[in-house]
Design a protein around this motif. Structure first.
Motif, short mmCIF file in Angstrom:
data_model
loop_
_atom_site.label_atom_id
_atom_site.label_comp_id
_atom_site.label_asym_id
_atom_site.label_seq_id
_atom_site.Cartn_x
_atom_site.Cartn_y
_atom_site.Cartn_z
N VAL A 1 -11.43 16.33 -3.24
CA VAL A 1 -11.56 14.83 -3.50
C VAL A 1 -10.22 14.25 -3.00
O VAL A 1 -9.25 14.92 -3.05
CB VAL A 1 -11.63 14.87 -5.06
N ARG A 2 -10.33 13.01 -2.44
CA ARG A 2 -9.33 12.30 -2.01
C ARG A 2 -9.16 11.16 -2.64
O ARG A 2 -9.76 10.43 -2.98
CB ARG A 2 -9.56 11.74 -0.51
N CYS A 3 -7.68 11.05 -3.04
CA CYS A 3 -7.14 9.74 -3.95
C CYS A 3 -6.62 8.96 -2.93
O CYS A 3 -5.72 9.27 -2.00
CB CYS A 3 -6.35 10.41 -5.06
N GLN B 1 -15.88 25.85 -8.51
CA GLN B 1 -15.19 26.57 -9.12
C GLN B 1 -13.75 25.99 -8.85
O GLN B 1 -13.04 26.27 -9.75
CB GLN B 1 -14.99 28.17 -8.29
N LEU B 2 -13.52 25.23 -7.93
CA LEU B 2 -12.11 24.83 -7.89
C LEU B 2 -12.46 23.11 -7.38
O LEU B 2 -13.36 23.00 -6.35
CB LEU B 2 -11.32 25.35 -6.90
N ILE B 3 -11.51 22.20 -7.91
CA ILE B 3 -11.30 20.86 -7.11
C ILE B 3 -10.26 20.84 -6.27
O ILE B 3 -8.98 21.09 -6.91
CB ILE B 3 -11.40 19.92 -8.06
N LYS B 4 -10.29 20.75 -5.08
CA LYS B 4 -9.10 20.39 -4.21
C LYS B 4 -8.83 18.97 -4.10
O LYS B 4 -9.78 18.14 -3.55
CB LYS B 4 -9.46 20.95 -2.74
N VAL B 5 -7.61 18.33 -4.77
CA VAL B 5 -7.30 17.30 -4.72
C VAL B 5 -6.42 16.76 -3.75
O VAL B 5 -5.16 17.62 -3.42
CB VAL B 5 -6.71 16.83 -6.09
N GLN B 6 -6.79 15.88 -2.83
CA GLN B 6 -5.58 15.49 -1.67
C GLN B 6 -5.27 13.96 -1.94
O GLN B 6 -6.03 13.12 -2.58
CB GLN B 6 -6.56 15.59 -0.41
N GLY B 7 -3.94 13.88 -1.66
CA GLY B 7 -3.45 12.62 -1.68
C GLY B 7 -3.79 11.69 -0.39
O GLY B 7 -4.53 11.87 0.09
N PRO B 8 -3.26 10.56 -0.43
CA PRO B 8 -3.51 9.39 0.54
C PRO B 8 -3.15 10.16 1.88
O PRO B 8 -1.91 10.62 1.95
CB PRO B 8 -2.75 8.29 0.10
#
Length: 184
Positions: free
Chosen positions: A122-124, A154-161
């Motif tokens: 997911v990109r924020c 199983q996992l959410i990988k969060v990416q910044g801008p």
């Protein structure tokens, strides 16, 4: 009673008499004919009903060559190819605002799903929202697995801008990766 004194058994006649159909046998034959006629009338009525609904098949019986509805064809293709999990995750990406809420959906967008590792990326749009989503990740994983089936995510990988796009200009050195290569 007469006794056979010669010791020979009486000889049966060589032409056996075939029994003529009695009333019960005639009734059975008539019942069978009536059932066959009723079945034929029922099949004809069923075909008329299907023709009115537009569901008349191409042959006498349904087979694999008959046209399918688009939804049925897509579901069959997904099942045959084993794409159930990716298709379900794709549906989640389409329903992202309903799953995470409107506020989060405005600032965080799902980008991809790795089926082998079962990781949703997911990109924020800001680091603050990325931090917020990292804190909400366990709850979000539970909600997604409730919707998709246990263990799908199983996992959410969060990416910044992401940073600004690197522009290639006239002063760019060959082999340079941009401004980051100056600092290590």
């Amino acid at each position: 009673m007469t006794e056979n004194t010669s010791g020979d058994a009486p000889k049966p006649s060589k032409t056996p008499k075939s029994p003529e159909p009695s009333g019960v046998d005639l009734a059975r034959v008539a019942l069978r004919a009536a059932k066959d006629a009723a079945r034929a009338r029922g099949d004809a009525a069923q075909q008329k009903k299907q023709a009115r609904r537009g569901g008349l098949r191409s042959g006498a019986r349904a087979d694999g060559r008959d046209p399918m509805a688009l939804g049925s064809a897509i579901n069959r293709l997904i099942t045959e190819r084993g794409w159930e999990a990716p298709a379900a995750v794709g549906g989640v990406m389409g329903r992202w605002p309903q799953i995470v809420g409107e506020d989060v959906a405005k600032h965080c967008v799902p980008e991809r799903y790795d089926e082998d590792e079962r990781v949703l990326t997911v990109r924020c749009d800001s680091t603050a929202w990325a931090t917020n989503l990292r804190l909400l990740a366990p709850t979000l994983v539970a909600r997604l697995n409730e919707d998709l089936g246990h263990g799908t995510v199983q996992l959410i990988k969060v990416q910044g801008p992401g940073g600004p796009a690197r522009r290639y200009g006239p002063l760019r050195a060959p082999g340079s990766t941009g401004p980051g290569d100056t600092y290590g």
